[in-house]
Design a protein around this motif. Structure first.
Motif, PDB file in Angstrom:
ATOM      1  N   GLY A   8       0.786  -1.209   0.000  1.00 46.75           N
ATOM      2  CA  GLY A   8       0.000   0.000   0.000  1.00 46.75           C
ATOM      3  C   GLY A   8       0.824   1.267   0.000  1.00 46.75           C
ATOM      4  O   GLY A   8       0.276   2.345   0.062  1.00 46.75           O
ATOM      5  N   PHE A   9       2.110   1.173  -0.064  1.00 51.98           N
ATOM      6  CA  PHE A   9       2.962   2.352  -0.111  1.00 51.98           C
ATOM      7  C   PHE A   9       3.221   2.597  -1.577  1.00 51.98           C
ATOM      8  O   PHE A   9       3.879   1.808  -2.227  1.00 51.98           O
ATOM      9  N   ALA A  10       2.724   3.689  -2.104  1.00 49.66           N
ATOM     10  CA  ALA A  10       2.680   3.914  -3.538  1.00 49.66           C
ATOM     11  C   ALA A  10       4.021   3.750  -4.231  1.00 49.66           C
ATOM     12  O   ALA A  10       4.065   3.272  -5.336  1.00 49.66           O
ATOM     13  N   HIS A  11       5.106   4.147  -3.601  1.00 42.30           N
ATOM     14  CA  HIS A  11       6.391   4.095  -4.284  1.00 42.30           C
ATOM     15  C   HIS A  11       7.365   3.107  -3.672  1.00 42.30           C
ATOM     16  O   HIS A  11       8.433   2.924  -4.216  1.00 42.30           O
ATOM     17  N   LEU A  12       7.028   2.508  -2.555  1.00 44.42           N
ATOM     18  CA  LEU A  12       8.003   1.675  -1.857  1.00 44.42           C
ATOM     19  C   LEU A  12       7.477   0.316  -1.484  1.00 44.42           C
ATOM     20  O   LEU A  12       6.316   0.021  -1.623  1.00 44.42           O
ATOM     21  N   LEU A 101      19.415  13.177  -2.469  1.00 41.31           N
ATOM     22  CA  LEU A 101      19.410  11.919  -1.730  1.00 41.31           C
ATOM     23  C   LEU A 101      18.454  10.923  -2.379  1.00 41.31           C
ATOM     24  O   LEU A 101      17.285  11.225  -2.607  1.00 41.31           O
ATOM     25  N   LYS A 102      18.962   9.761  -2.699  1.00 43.62           N
ATOM     26  CA  LYS A 102      18.179   8.719  -3.372  1.00 43.62           C
ATOM     27  C   LYS A 102      17.978   7.518  -2.454  1.00 43.62           C
ATOM     28  O   LYS A 102      18.725   7.293  -1.512  1.00 43.62           O
ATOM     29  N   LEU A 103      16.990   6.736  -2.770  1.00 44.38           N
ATOM     30  CA  LEU A 103      16.703   5.517  -2.037  1.00 44.38           C
ATOM     31  C   LEU A 103      17.919   4.587  -2.046  1.00 44.38           C
ATOM     32  O   LEU A 103      18.223   3.929  -1.046  1.00 44.38           O
ATOM     33  N   SER A 104      18.625   4.555  -3.144  1.00 49.27           N
ATOM     34  CA  SER A 104      19.817   3.706  -3.255  1.00 49.27           C
ATOM     35  C   SER A 104      20.888   4.092  -2.240  1.00 49.27           C
ATOM     36  O   SER A 104      21.643   3.226  -1.790  1.00 49.27           O
ATOM     37  N   ASP A 105      20.957   5.359  -1.850  1.00 47.18           N
ATOM     38  CA  ASP A 105      21.953   5.784  -0.858  1.00 47.18           C
ATOM     39  C   ASP A 105      21.709   5.071   0.474  1.00 47.18           C
ATOM     40  O   ASP A 105      22.655   4.619   1.128  1.00 47.18           O
ATOM     41  N   GLU A 150      18.011   4.029  -7.677  1.00 50.18           N
ATOM     42  CA  GLU A 150      18.866   5.175  -7.984  1.00 50.18           C
ATOM     43  C   GLU A 150      18.081   6.382  -8.507  1.00 50.18           C
ATOM     44  O   GLU A 150      18.579   7.502  -8.468  1.00 50.18           O
ATOM     45  N   SER A 151      16.877   6.174  -8.977  1.00 57.36           N
ATOM     46  CA  SER A 151      16.097   7.293  -9.513  1.00 57.36           C
ATOM     47  C   SER A 151      14.988   7.765  -8.569  1.00 57.36           C
ATOM     48  O   SER A 151      14.321   8.755  -8.852  1.00 57.36           O
ATOM     49  N   THR A 152      14.796   7.083  -7.459  1.00 53.27           N
ATOM     50  CA  THR A 152      13.740   7.452  -6.518  1.00 53.27           C
ATOM     51  C   THR A 152      14.309   8.342  -5.431  1.00 53.27           C
ATOM     52  O   THR A 152      15.161   7.911  -4.645  1.00 53.27           O
ATOM     53  N   GLY A 153      13.851   9.583  -5.396  1.00 53.42           N
ATOM     54  CA  GLY A 153      14.353  10.564  -4.439  1.00 53.42           C
ATOM     55  C   GLY A 153      13.645  10.500  -3.101  1.00 53.42           C
ATOM     56  O   GLY A 153      12.420  10.349  -3.045  1.00 53.42           O
ATOM     57  N   ILE A 154      14.411  10.626  -2.045  1.00 54.00           N
ATOM     58  CA  ILE A 154      13.853  10.659  -0.687  1.00 54.00           C
ATOM     59  C   ILE A 154      12.924  11.864  -0.535  1.00 54.00           C
ATOM     60  O   ILE A 154      11.862  11.764   0.087  1.00 54.00           O
ATOM     61  N   GLU A 155      13.283  12.987  -1.124  1.00 56.68           N
ATOM     62  CA  GLU A 155      12.427  14.178  -1.028  1.00 56.68           C
ATOM     63  C   GLU A 155      11.058  13.922  -1.650  1.00 56.68           C
ATOM     64  O   GLU A 155      10.027  14.295  -1.078  1.00 56.68           O
ATOM     65  N   ASP A 156      11.021  13.264  -2.804  1.00 57.46           N
ATOM     66  CA  ASP A 156       9.747  12.962  -3.458  1.00 57.46           C
ATOM     67  C   ASP A 156       8.891  12.042  -2.584  1.00 57.46           C
ATOM     68  O   ASP A 156       7.678  12.245  -2.460  1.00 57.46           O
ATOM     69  N   LEU A 157       9.511  11.046  -1.993  1.00 56.39           N
ATOM     70  CA  LEU A 157       8.789  10.124  -1.117  1.00 56.39           C
ATOM     71  C   LEU A 157       8.259  10.856   0.113  1.00 56.39           C
ATOM     72  O   LEU A 157       7.140  10.598   0.566  1.00 56.39           O
ATOM     73  N   SER A 158       9.052  11.779   0.619  1.00 59.47           N
ATOM     74  CA  SER A 158       8.638  12.564   1.789  1.00 59.47           C
ATOM     75  C   SER A 158       7.461  13.472   1.457  1.00 59.47           C
ATOM     76  O   SER A 158       6.546  13.638   2.260  1.00 59.47           O
TER      77      SER A 158
END
Length: 172
Positions: A8-12, A101-105, A150-158
């Motif tokens: 249920g987490f749209a991006h994760l 900052l990316k998820l891959s980090d 590598e393309s998913t940003g922490i800021e976008d998820l936040s």
């Protein structure tokens, strides 16, 4: 390739750290799952102009406090998050780091690159010279997973979390 995300987490893949790719499952460690949640929560607080503390993070990500403290120490040591001491202290993400900052980090700090290299069946000696039955299928899956992380940003998820499009907690 289509990446279908469970929980249920749209991006994760945060609920059970399972990512369904071509019908196979890739597991992230519990430490990585909690670290991703914590990083997103800290980023959300940072975007709101405030710092957060260990207790609040631990409650928000539903993780034991001592375990969360160890993870935050690792994330701080690798400059993913920043820990400020004192009366107005807490955890934050530096503003100049937020947009890059990316998820891959986070995944790289906690789980390393094993997620991109380990055998899809868990064999210790899987390689192009001695492949498991899934080896050729997992090659493209690993590549797609790496690209997504590598393309998913922490800021976008936040921002998704702030806008109510996502949640860090399990449905009860």
């Amino acid at each position: 390739m289509r990446i279908m995300i469970i929980a249920g987490f749209a991006h994760l893949f945060l609920q059970n750290a399972l990512l369904t790719l071509y019908g196979y499952f890739i597991m992230f460690s519990k430490a990585c799952e909690y670290s991703i949640r914590a990083t997103i929560f800290i980023a959300t607080c940072t975007l709101k102009g405030r710092r957060t503390n260990l207790k609040e993070i631990s409650e928000e990500i539903e993780s034991p406090m001592a375990f969360t403290a160890k993870l935050l120490q690792q994330l701080g040591h690798h400059h993913i998050i920043k820990s400020i001491k004192g009366i107005n202290g807490g955890f934050e993400i530096e503003s100049e780091k937020m947009s890059t900052l990316k998820l891959s980090d986070v995944v790289d700090v906690i789980d390393g690159d094993e997620i991109y290299t380990r055998c899809g069946l868990g064999l210790k000696s899987c390689s192009p010279q001695n492949p498991c039955p899934l080896h050729s299928h997992f090659k493209s899956i690993r590549s797609d997973l790496k690209q997504m992380l590598e393309s998913t940003g922490i800021e976008d998820l936040s921002r998704d979390l702030m806008n109510g499009k996502a949640s860090l907690k399990s449905l009860k």
